[in-house]
Scaffold this active site. Structure first.
Site, PDB file in Angstrom:
ATOM      1  N   CYS A 130     -21.183 -10.357  21.931  1.00 28.43           N
ATOM      2  CA  CYS A 130     -22.002 -11.413  21.328  1.00 28.43           C
ATOM      3  C   CYS A 130     -23.468 -10.974  21.318  1.00 28.43           C
ATOM      4  O   CYS A 130     -24.051 -10.738  22.395  1.00 28.43           O
ATOM      5  CB  CYS A 130     -21.832 -12.719  22.110  1.00 28.43           C
ATOM      6  SG  CYS A 130     -22.901 -14.050  21.550  1.00 28.43           S
ATOM      7  N   CYS A 133     -25.827 -13.459  23.215  1.00 28.62           N
ATOM      8  CA  CYS A 133     -25.643 -13.331  24.667  1.00 28.62           C
ATOM      9  C   CYS A 133     -26.395 -12.125  25.209  1.00 28.62           C
ATOM     10  O   CYS A 133     -26.982 -12.166  26.302  1.00 28.62           O
ATOM     11  CB  CYS A 133     -24.162 -13.220  24.999  1.00 28.62           C
ATOM     12  SG  CYS A 133     -23.161 -14.620  24.462  1.00 28.62           S
TER      13      CYS A 133
END
Length: 320
Positions: free
Chosen positions: A76, A79
């Site tokens: 991600c 993230c």
């Protein structure tokens, strides 16, 4: 002359103060130790040491105390961008009087199923088993102000049926865990064994159909055990009893319809005739009111039948 004497003096002095090999080894070890201590002092603090890695075995720690937990995935990009801010937030966790954790959804699908995580990153705040979803900014300042200013008190907690400890979320955790297990098998088929992707899909479809048939068979067997079917003898007996009941009912109806024609006196016959004529007259008047003039002929035929019936019942009655 002096130049020639100086080297000789230096050489003689070196011979007198020559260092032993043991001393050289000791000096080398001391220097190496000093270098190691300096390198250790300059080495940075290990990354992520204050963040608690949560898994299926220890996620129940969230039910006690105050927590901020992040659900992330290594692939991600968002993230990855907030990783440094989350680590700094974890280093200040003692001052904020809370614990900071994270969950890798690729490794722990069951834990993400408890929280029904569908977007990444997802952050939850937990206070003594009461969970609230954090929807603010992912910067360090906003995270710290969320705790220091107790902004979480203004947010409505997660509903009871969506709580991670509810029965429904345990079922969702099982589904998430099953999906992760299926994905691992699919990756094993396509990656390790080299099976084509559509062949892997066909294997899963056939397995699903087979499991469904087995479960349906077990369900039918359980129903048969709980509600056994009647035997042939019992079914035949029930049919015979039903036939006997219908015959008895028909006999009772036929016996009730019989009218005795003999042994009646003239007065009783006249009274019966009057009683029969009263309902007939009321029925005939209703028929005339509903059907009109076209139904006059059936009414006259009914009167003729009544007179003939009276004559048969009272043959001795004189004609008027």
């Amino acid at each position: 002359m002096a130049a020639a004497v100086f080297p000789r003096r230096c050489c003689s002095r070196w011979r007198k103060e020559r260092i032993s090999p043991l001393q050289m080894m000791l000096w080398g070890a001391a220097g190496l130790a000093s270098l190691l201590t300096v390198a250790a002092s300059l080495e940075p603090e290990p990354v992520g040491s204050h963040v608690v890695e949560l898994s299926g075995s220890n996620w129940s720690l969230l039910l006690q105390g105050q927590w901020m937990v992040e659900f992330y995935a290594p692939w991600c990009p968002v993230c990855q961008q907030m990783e440094l801010a989350w680590e700094a937030f974890a280093r200040n966790s003692k001052e904020l009087e809370l614990s900071v954790g994270k969950v890798d959804v690729t490794q722990e699908p069951g834990v993400s199923g408890h929280f029904l995580v569908t977007t990444l990153p997802t952050i939850y705040h937990a206070k003594d088993g009461v969970f609230r979803r954090y929807r603010g900014s992912k910067t360090l300042e906003d995270l710290e102000s969320y705790i220091l200013e107790r902004k979480w008190e203004r947010i409505e907690p997660v509903a009871g049926w969506k709580s991670p400890t509810s029965l429904m979320m345990y079922g969702m955790a099982g589904l998430f865990h099953l999906s992760g297990w299926i994905r691992q098998i699919h990756n094993y088929f396509t990656g390790t064994l080299g099976i084509h992707i559509w062949v892997s899909y066909a294997i899963f479809i056939l397995a699903t159909l087979l499991i469904g048939l087995i479960l349906a068979l077990i369900f039918v067997l359980l129903i048969d055990c709980m509600c056994p079917a009647k035997s042939k003898e019992e079914s035949f007996d029930s049919v015979d009893s039903d036939e006997n009941k219908t015959e008895d009912q028909q006999q009772m109806l036929s016996a009730g319809d019989e009218i005795p024609e003999e042994g009646l006196s003239v007065g009783e016959n006249e009274e019966e005739g009057e009683e029969e004529s009263q309902p007939n007259s009321s029925d005939d008047s209703a028929v005339e009111g509903c059907e009109g003039e076209n139904d006059s002929e059936p009414f006259e035929s009914d009167k003729l039948e009544e007179t003939s019936l009276r004559q048969r019942k009272n043959p001795m009655e004189p004609e008027l």
